[in-house]
Design an enzyme around this catalytic site. Structure first.
Site, PDB file in Angstrom:
ATOM      1  N   HIS A 206      -8.094   4.906  -6.002  1.00 41.82           N
ATOM      2  CA  HIS A 206      -7.348   5.927  -5.258  1.00 41.82           C
ATOM      3  C   HIS A 206      -6.627   6.939  -6.144  1.00 41.82           C
ATOM      4  O   HIS A 206      -6.035   7.874  -5.652  1.00 41.82           O
ATOM      5  CB  HIS A 206      -6.327   5.272  -4.326  1.00 41.82           C
ATOM      6  CG  HIS A 206      -5.129   4.733  -5.053  1.00 41.82           C
ATOM      7  ND1 HIS A 206      -5.141   3.534  -5.721  1.00 41.82           N
ATOM      8  CD2 HIS A 206      -3.896   5.243  -5.239  1.00 41.82           C
ATOM      9  CE1 HIS A 206      -3.965   3.324  -6.270  1.00 41.82           C
ATOM     10  NE2 HIS A 206      -3.182   4.342  -6.005  1.00 41.82           N
TER      11      HIS A 206
HETATM   12  C1  UD1 Z   1       0.679   6.791  -3.296  1.00 42.47           C
HETATM   13  C2  UD1 Z   1       1.450   6.786  -4.611  1.00 42.47           C
HETATM   14  C3  UD1 Z   1       0.686   5.940  -5.638  1.00 42.47           C
HETATM   15  C4  UD1 Z   1       0.398   4.555  -5.087  1.00 42.47           C
HETATM   16  C5  UD1 Z   1      -0.365   4.706  -3.771  1.00 42.47           C
HETATM   17  C6  UD1 Z   1      -0.695   3.363  -3.160  1.00 42.47           C
HETATM   18  C7  UD1 Z   1       2.742   8.818  -5.179  1.00 42.47           C
HETATM   19  C8  UD1 Z   1       2.745  10.021  -6.021  1.00 42.47           C
HETATM   20  N1  UD1 Z   1       1.581   8.116  -5.180  1.00 42.47           N
HETATM   21  O1  UD1 Z   1      -0.538   7.494  -3.523  1.00 42.47           O
HETATM   22  O2  UD1 Z   1       1.466   5.805  -6.795  1.00 42.47           O
HETATM   23  O3  UD1 Z   1      -0.385   3.836  -6.013  1.00 42.47           O
HETATM   24  O4  UD1 Z   1       0.446   5.466  -2.869  1.00 42.47           O
HETATM   25  O5  UD1 Z   1      -1.445   3.501  -2.009  1.00 42.47           O
HETATM   26  O6  UD1 Z   1       3.735   8.531  -4.543  1.00 42.47           O
HETATM   27  N2  UD1 Z   1      -2.571   8.884   4.012  1.00 42.47           N
HETATM   28  C9  UD1 Z   1      -3.020   8.363   5.202  1.00 42.47           C
HETATM   29  N3  UD1 Z   1      -2.324   7.295   5.733  1.00 42.47           N
HETATM   30  C10 UD1 Z   1      -1.235   6.772   5.134  1.00 42.47           C
HETATM   31  C11 UD1 Z   1      -0.806   7.323   3.914  1.00 42.47           C
HETATM   32  C12 UD1 Z   1      -1.497   8.370   3.364  1.00 42.47           C
HETATM   33  O7  UD1 Z   1      -3.990   8.808   5.771  1.00 42.47           O
HETATM   34  O8  UD1 Z   1      -0.651   5.812   5.670  1.00 42.47           O
HETATM   35  C13 UD1 Z   1      -3.294  10.008   3.409  1.00 42.47           C
HETATM   36  C14 UD1 Z   1      -2.382  11.219   3.279  1.00 42.47           C
HETATM   37  O9  UD1 Z   1      -2.528  12.072   4.341  1.00 42.47           O
HETATM   38  C15 UD1 Z   1      -2.785  11.838   1.978  1.00 42.47           C
HETATM   39  C16 UD1 Z   1      -3.440  10.718   1.199  1.00 42.47           C
HETATM   40  O10 UD1 Z   1      -3.653   9.651   2.093  1.00 42.47           O
HETATM   41  O11 UD1 Z   1      -3.724  12.841   2.178  1.00 42.47           O
HETATM   42  C17 UD1 Z   1      -2.622  10.325   0.013  1.00 42.47           C
HETATM   43  O12 UD1 Z   1      -1.320   9.825   0.397  1.00 42.47           O
HETATM   44  P1  UD1 Z   1      -0.043  10.006  -0.571  1.00 42.47           P
HETATM   45  O13 UD1 Z   1       1.104   9.242  -0.010  1.00 42.47           O
HETATM   46  O14 UD1 Z   1       0.154  11.424  -0.858  1.00 42.47           O
HETATM   47  O15 UD1 Z   1      -0.452   9.376  -1.955  1.00 42.47           O
HETATM   48  P2  UD1 Z   1      -1.366   8.113  -2.318  1.00 42.47           P
HETATM   49  O16 UD1 Z   1      -2.651   8.607  -2.856  1.00 42.47           O
HETATM   50  O17 UD1 Z   1      -1.432   7.123  -1.183  1.00 42.47           O
END
Ligand code: UD1
Length: 364
Positions: A206
């Site tokens: 991820h």
């Molecule tokens: C975040 C953390 C990362 C951690 C990871 C674990 C930061 C900078 N990054 O990354 O360190 O290892 O979580 O999972 O804080 N999304 C969903 N559903 C959710 C959450 C997110 O669909 O419940 C989608 C969001 O819309 C976004 C993407 O996933 O487009 C990424 O989510 P985001 O929270 O920005 O960062 P992660 O890649 O999950």
């Protein structure tokens, strides 16, 4: 009673606060309050972890959702500052290195509220990682820094943190694992997917550096395809990765692979059941590097660096690139792999050491 806020935001945070929540609850002096920032909101990324770890519904929910880094960080600061101004706790505990970790720290420290960081001192020395920025800023500001391993202490001292702020408490993720070991072992998810114990690889990816660039992700998919011809693999796909696989037109190719099971993100117990019985792990996660070291399972981390070097120097983790991933898999399958040893204080008793540290701090 001392009110202690436990900040949880994203998937890897929920399992870190759980053992601490339960340990604080067992005392007669602490009132642990769970603050969910809402960074992760899907059922399998968030709610299921509360059920697995028998956590109550969050006492406070900030509901910030997704966004750019500044949007996410800013929204947590604004929402959490309001909470802190109305009902300041005696201590704020932040965990890990996600955007909410640094946001809650900034809000609390500026209001003069004591703040402690669990999993402090980890450094990848790679400032292109958003998590590295979050770690540096959080550790520069927090009042109490709980580290998992000696490299953490050294990194903090080198950055000029006064030694009296640093305390090595061990790795809380091992507490989480031991807390649920019975239920992890009783689960049979690998069988439901037609996999045999010790007969499959488990993939998690991820990190932006692996999944945000179409060429890099395409290359990794090609290598996964080769690997599944030798070893069936199972791949629970993170929302960020799924979105990119679809946008880059790579999903159909993966779905067509006979040796690959693509799954939705899993909650903790089924995921760890897959880890327990896997032949090897291919990952870019921080937590999986630690869990594989604790369990002695071969782990190939698709990253040029790690903020968790003891998993390489002592454990069963090795860094690799897309170019040498397949060769490493062949080595594991044909020649075996060092099992490594468990780093000191990765013993399931970290939450108790943290509770003792909080007591001493609040008594000062
Ligand atoms: C975040 C953390 C990362 C951690 C990871 C674990 C930061 C900078 N990054 O990354 O360190 O290892 O979580 O999972 O804080 N999304 C969903 N559903 C959710 C959450 C997110 O669909 O419940 C989608 C969001 O819309 C976004 C993407 O996933 O487009 C990424 O989510 P985001 O929270 O920005 O960062 P992660 O890649 O999950």
């Amino acid at each position: 009673m001392k009110t202690i806020h436990l900040i949880a935001a994203a998937r890897p945070n929920f399992m870190k606060i759980a053992p601490l929540y339960h340990a604080l609850n067992r005392t007669d002096w602490a009132d642990p309050v769970i603050v969910h920032t809402g960074q992760h909101y899907d059922i399998n990324m968030s709610d299921a972890f509360f059920t697995d770890f028998r956590l109550p519904d969050p006492h406070i929910h900030l509901g910030v959702g997704s966004g750019t880094h500044a949007q996410q960080t800013g929204r947590v600061m604004i929402a959490y500052e309001e909470v802190l101004m109305k009902t300041p706790p005696d201590l704020v505990v932040v965990v890990g290195d996600v955007n909410s970790t640094v946001a809650a720290t900034l809000a609390a420290v500026k209001l003069g509220i004591p703040t402690a960081h669990l999993e402090a001192g980890l450094r990848s020395f790679d400032r292109t990682m958003p998590e590295e920025i979050n770690r540096l800023a959080t550790d520069a500001l927090a009042d109490l820094l709980w580290t998992p391993s000696p490299d953490g202490d050294e990194n903090l001292k080198r950055e000029g943190v006064p030694p009296e702020k640093i305390e090595r408490v061990g790795n809380i993720m091992i507490d989480s694992l031991e807390m649920l070991r019975g239920r992890i072992e009783a689960e049979r998810i690998y069988r439901q997917h037609g996999l045999g114990a010790g007969g499959y690889g488990l993939i998690t990816l991820h990190r932006p550096s692996n999944v945000d660039d179409p060429e890099v992700l395409g290359r990794i998919c090609g290598i996964i395809s080769n690997i599944t011809e030798k070893l069936p693999c199972v791949f629970p796909v993170h929302p960020r990765t799924r979105k990119n696989l679809e946008t880059f037109g790579l999903m159909a190719g993966l779905e067509a692979l006979a040796g690959l099971r693509l799954l939705s993100p899993l909650s903790y117990i089924p995921f760890m059941n897959l880890v327990f019985h896997s032949r090897l792990l291919i990952t870019d996660s921080g937590g999986v590097q630690e869990e594989s070291t604790y369990l002695g399972i071969p782990c190939l981390t698709l990253r040029p660096n790690t903020e968790r070097p003891v998993t390489v120097t002592e454990g069963s983790n090795r860094l690799c690139t897309p170019a040498d991933l397949e060769a490493h898999v062949n080595t594991i399958l044909d020649q075996g792999w060092p099992k490594g040893r468990i780093p000191s204080l990765w013993d399931g008793k970290t939450a108790d050491r943290v509770v003792a540290s909080i007591r001493r701090y609040l008594d000062r």
